[in-house]
Design a protein around this motif. Structure first.
Motif, PDB file in Angstrom:
ATOM      1  N   LEU A   1      -6.266  -1.852   2.225  1.00 16.24           N
ATOM      2  CA  LEU A   1      -7.166  -0.867   1.613  1.00 16.24           C
ATOM      3  C   LEU A   1      -6.415   0.308   0.995  1.00 16.24           C
ATOM      4  O   LEU A   1      -7.023   1.167   0.354  1.00 16.24           O
ATOM      5  N   ARG A   2      -5.132   0.334   1.151  1.00 13.60           N
ATOM      6  CA  ARG A   2      -4.307   1.332   0.467  1.00 13.60           C
ATOM      7  C   ARG A   2      -3.840   0.819  -0.891  1.00 13.60           C
ATOM      8  O   ARG A   2      -3.546   1.601  -1.780  1.00 13.60           O
ATOM      9  N   LEU A   3      -3.745  -0.490  -1.029  1.00 15.00           N
ATOM     10  CA  LEU A   3      -3.158  -1.051  -2.243  1.00 15.00           C
ATOM     11  C   LEU A   3      -3.797  -2.370  -2.665  1.00 15.00           C
ATOM     12  O   LEU A   3      -3.144  -3.406  -2.697  1.00 15.00           O
ATOM     13  N   PRO A   4      -5.093  -2.347  -3.011  1.00 14.83           N
ATOM     14  CA  PRO A   4      -5.711  -3.603  -3.435  1.00 14.83           C
ATOM     15  C   PRO A   4      -5.465  -3.946  -4.909  1.00 14.83           C
ATOM     16  O   PRO A   4      -5.798  -5.032  -5.347  1.00 14.83           O
ATOM     17  N   PHE A   5      -4.861  -3.014  -5.683  1.00 12.62           N
ATOM     18  CA  PHE A   5      -4.652  -3.222  -7.119  1.00 12.62           C
ATOM     19  C   PHE A   5      -3.246  -2.797  -7.514  1.00 12.62           C
ATOM     20  O   PHE A   5      -2.681  -1.868  -6.938  1.00 12.62           O
ATOM     21  N   PHE A   6      -2.711  -3.460  -8.551  1.00 11.34           N
ATOM     22  CA  PHE A   6      -1.449  -3.079  -9.184  1.00 11.34           C
ATOM     23  C   PHE A   6      -1.785  -2.638 -10.597  1.00 11.34           C
ATOM     24  O   PHE A   6      -2.225  -3.447 -11.420  1.00 11.34           O
ATOM     25  N   GLY A   7      -1.629  -1.357 -10.874  1.00  8.98           N
ATOM     26  CA  GLY A   7      -2.067  -0.754 -12.130  1.00  8.98           C
ATOM     27  C   GLY A   7      -1.718  -1.500 -13.408  1.00  8.98           C
ATOM     28  O   GLY A   7      -2.581  -1.736 -14.250  1.00  8.98           O
TER      29      GLY A   7
END
Length: 149
Positions: A39-45
């Motif tokens: 939940l801290r990093l579900p996406f890579f910009g």
């Protein structure tokens, strides 16, 4: 690399923090803190708008380029099921000797506009040989083939 993309917004979209995707990431991590991490990093910009949404517009050569770094600024964790707005832009481009460096900024905000996270990704690209030859010729005081007397 296209140096004229400095300051441009490359992606402006909305994404949903899909509970099923978070669950897959939790399973893959397999640690007691896996859900917190997921939940801290579900996406890579740089890929949130699709595989070519950043590489294409900045004209990054995959043969001469690589990821040079990643940093995060967390304001809170993402929440499963929440809708998040994302803006991905070119924050900085540096022409440094034989290299180009581009910093891509990805900002995630909740439905109220509150900042959830900032991600900065640095891409490094070796300049193509023809560009290096032109710079060398210009630095010698003339065009290629001219004597620098």
């Amino acid at each position: 690399m296209n140096l004229e993309t400095l300051g441009q917004v490359l992606v402006e979209t909305e994404v949903v923090v899909e509970p099923d995707s978070v669950a897959l990431l939790v399973d893959a991590l397999g640690t007691p803190q896996a859900e917190e991490v997921a939940l801290r990093l579900p996406f890579f910009g740089p890929t949130v708008g699709g595989g070519d949404s950043v590489v294409g517009p900045i004209d990054l050569s995959l043969e001469r380029g690589l990821a040079g770094g990643q940093s995060f600024e967390w304001h809170r964790s993402f929440r499963p099921g929440e809708r998040v707005s994302v803006v991905v832009s070119v924050e900085d481009i540096i022409d440094k000797g034989t290299l180009h460096l581009a910093t891509v900024l990805s900002e995630y905000r909740d439905a109220d506009g509150e900042l959830i996270q900032r991600q900065r990704t640095v891409f490094v690209e070796r300049k193509p040989p023809d560009e290096l030859a032109q710079e060398t010729a210009a630095g010698d005081g003339g065009e290629a083939g001219e004597s620098a007397s």
